[in-house]
Design an enzyme around this catalytic site. Structure first.
Site, short mmCIF file in Angstrom:
data_model
loop_
_atom_site.label_atom_id
_atom_site.label_comp_id
_atom_site.label_asym_id
_atom_site.label_seq_id
_atom_site.Cartn_x
_atom_site.Cartn_y
_atom_site.Cartn_z
CG ASN A 7 36.16 -24.63 -32.77
OD1 ASN A 7 36.03 -23.45 -32.88
ND2 ASN A 7 36.68 -25.57 -33.96
CE LYS A 14 31.95 -27.43 -35.72
NZ LYS A 14 32.94 -27.00 -36.66
NE ARG A 93 39.91 -23.06 -34.97
CZ ARG A 93 39.16 -22.94 -35.90
NH1 ARG A 93 37.84 -22.88 -36.02
NH2 ARG A 93 39.59 -22.29 -37.06
CG HIS A 182 42.92 -24.05 -42.32
ND1 HIS A 182 43.02 -23.74 -43.55
CD2 HIS A 182 41.73 -23.72 -41.56
CE1 HIS A 182 41.72 -23.66 -43.88
NE2 HIS A 182 41.01 -23.93 -42.69
CG HIS A 210 42.98 -27.50 -43.86
ND1 HIS A 210 42.91 -28.10 -42.52
CD2 HIS A 210 41.90 -27.00 -44.14
CE1 HIS A 210 41.71 -28.12 -42.36
NE2 HIS A 210 40.86 -27.39 -43.12
N GLY A 214 37.06 -24.16 -46.06
CA GLY A 214 38.16 -23.20 -46.38
C GLY A 214 39.28 -24.02 -46.98
NE ARG A 243 36.42 -17.65 -46.16
CZ ARG A 243 37.08 -18.93 -45.45
NH1 ARG A 243 38.34 -19.06 -45.46
NH2 ARG A 243 36.39 -19.39 -44.33
CG ASP A 285 29.32 -30.59 -50.44
OD1 ASP A 285 30.11 -31.01 -50.89
OD2 ASP A 285 28.97 -30.68 -49.38
NE ARG A 287 29.82 -33.81 -49.49
CZ ARG A 287 29.90 -33.76 -48.32
NH1 ARG A 287 29.74 -34.76 -47.71
NH2 ARG A 287 29.70 -32.75 -47.45
CD GLU A 385 41.43 -27.81 -37.18
OE1 GLU A 385 40.73 -28.65 -37.62
OE2 GLU A 385 41.70 -26.51 -37.42
#
Ligand code: AMP
Length: 401
Positions: A7, A14, A93, A182, A210, A214, A243, A285, A287, A385
């Site tokens: 990916n 990755k 991917r 996605h 999801h 994103g 976004r 984030d 969190r 994925e």
């Protein structure tokens, strides 16, 4: 079959190396990431069942990154294979498959040319995907390579769901339409949801949420995506890390006028400075936002907007699905944040969505979080994925033998 899943992002590669017996029996031999490609501080993080390894060295481009990955897999203390030739297939991917690809395909010269032609549609994503494919073709000549597209699962959207109400000539000229993204994640969690429910995917109406940096939701009827919140680009839809998601397009022209901004500058604001970061002014984030919420109004407001907009999509998808059997939460927020899951679902009891607070404390593992008497089954399902890419690659390459 040993399958390397790759990916490639703009500055990262990755990877995961799977040993696949068949679709359901597999073993992850190694996985990792090369970060900061082409910028100072490049490093490889490599994980195997026998330990974790970090290598810091300059990595100029994606080819060098993949060379480093292959060298790490086949030599030195972290090796899991004795030669590159033991990699029997590579699954990539690829973000944009345009209108051409509604499923995964073996990469041929013609396929690669088509992926190149979609670079206009995904200028940030397809070019690094192409670099990864080209590097693997060079480094592993003759090894079959498969492309798995983020857009493919949404190839079943009906025309009235994907055509935007702008002059039709722009669809004809530029293929401006809803594509959705996605897709590999939505497909994976939908299949898992059916397994968890002990039902056939072909008889279920599902909404898959999801929610990571994103965010996209999909309405899946009888195994097929019939609508999804991301559109021509991943900018449309729900509130994301940076976004904006859905806004009145007139805001763009108003901002250009009032602030003297170019189209590019506004694009940057809507992609990189909006969403959770933009409203909270704290972080992208969630969190950090959850931590700040008890003493910060804009953090609380951000969480309220996330939940409110998510509810509106769930209501809309409930309507077009003609009812709902399962609601799935996945990705960073969906798998971890009991607070956001709860705030989305509360008030949706009239749709048959009844959350169990105790069950909703689950993190990063498959679980039902609805009450036993909930007409709609609500699930947390960690996305995977890479596994989906490995499975598709296995299926395609097996038939070539
Ligand atoms: P992903 O893009 O799927 O890796 O998701 C990354 C995002 O998930 C982060 O930016 C966070 O907003 C969110 N996230 C990850 N872990 C948690 C958590 N424990 N609680 C709330 N949000 C989380």
């Amino acid at each position: 079959m040993n399958i390397l899943v790759v990916n490639c992002g703009s500055s990262t590669v990755k990877y995961q190396l799977f040993q696949m017996e068949d679709e359901d029996h597999y073993n992850v031999m190694a996985k990792g990431v090369v970060e900061r490609i082409g910028i100072p501080g490049s490093r490889l993080e490599h994980h195997t069942p026998s330990g974790d390894f970090v290598e810091e060295q300059p990595v100029a481009n994606h080819r060098v990154a993949l060379e480093l990955v292959l060298a790490t897999l086949t030599a030195g203390k972290a090796r899991v294979l004795s030669s590159i030739r033991e990699i029997e297939a590579v699954g990539h991917r690829v973000v944009h498959g345009g209108e051409k690809f509604t499923g995964s395909v073996l990469i041929t010269d013609e396929v690669l040319a088509a992926i190149r032609s979609f670079a206009d549609l995904a200028p940030l994503h397809n070019p690094p995907n192409i670099l990864g494919i080209e590097a693997c073709q060079e480094l592993m000549p003759g090894t079959p390579q498969v492309a798995v597209f983020d857009t493919a699962f949404h190839g079943t959207l009906p025309e009235y769901a994907y055509i935007y109400p702008i002059p039709y000539e722009y669809y004809e000229k530029y293929r401006i339409r809803r594509y959705g993204f996605h897709g590999t994640s939505h497909r994976y969690v939908a299949e898992r949801a059916a397994k968890m429910m002990g039902r056939d995917l072909g008889e279920l109406r599902l909404i898959t949420c999801h929610m990571g940096s994103g965010v996209s939701f999909a309405a899946i009827r009888y195994g097929k995506s019939i609508d999804t919140s991301m559109g021509f680009t991943p900018l449309e839809g729900l509130v994301m890390g940076t976004r904006c998601g859905d806004i009145d397009p007139a805001i763009i022209f108003f901002l250009m006028d009032k602030e003297g901004l170019s189209a590019k500058q506004v694009e940057e604001i809507l992609n990189k400075k909006s969403g959770v970061l933009g409203v909270s002014g704290i972080s992208s984030d969630t969190r950090d936002i959850e931590d700040a919420a008890p003493h910060n109004h804009r953090a609380r407001l951000t969480l309220e907007i996330i939940a409110y907009r998510a509810k509106k999509y769930i209501g809309a998808y409930y309507a077009i699905l003609g009812g709902l059997d399962g609601l799935v939460f996945t990705a960073g927020i969906g798998e971890n944040s009991s607070y956001i899951r709860k705030s989305i679902c509360s008030g949706l009891e009239h749709l048959g969505i009844l959350i169990d607070d105790e069950r909703n404390t689950v993190r990063r593992k498959e679980a039902f979080i609805s009450r036993d008497d909930s007409p709609v089954k609500v699930m947390v399902i960690p996305t995977n994925e890479e596994l989906m890419i490995a499975r598709d690659t296995w299926r395609i390459v097996r038939t070539m033998r």
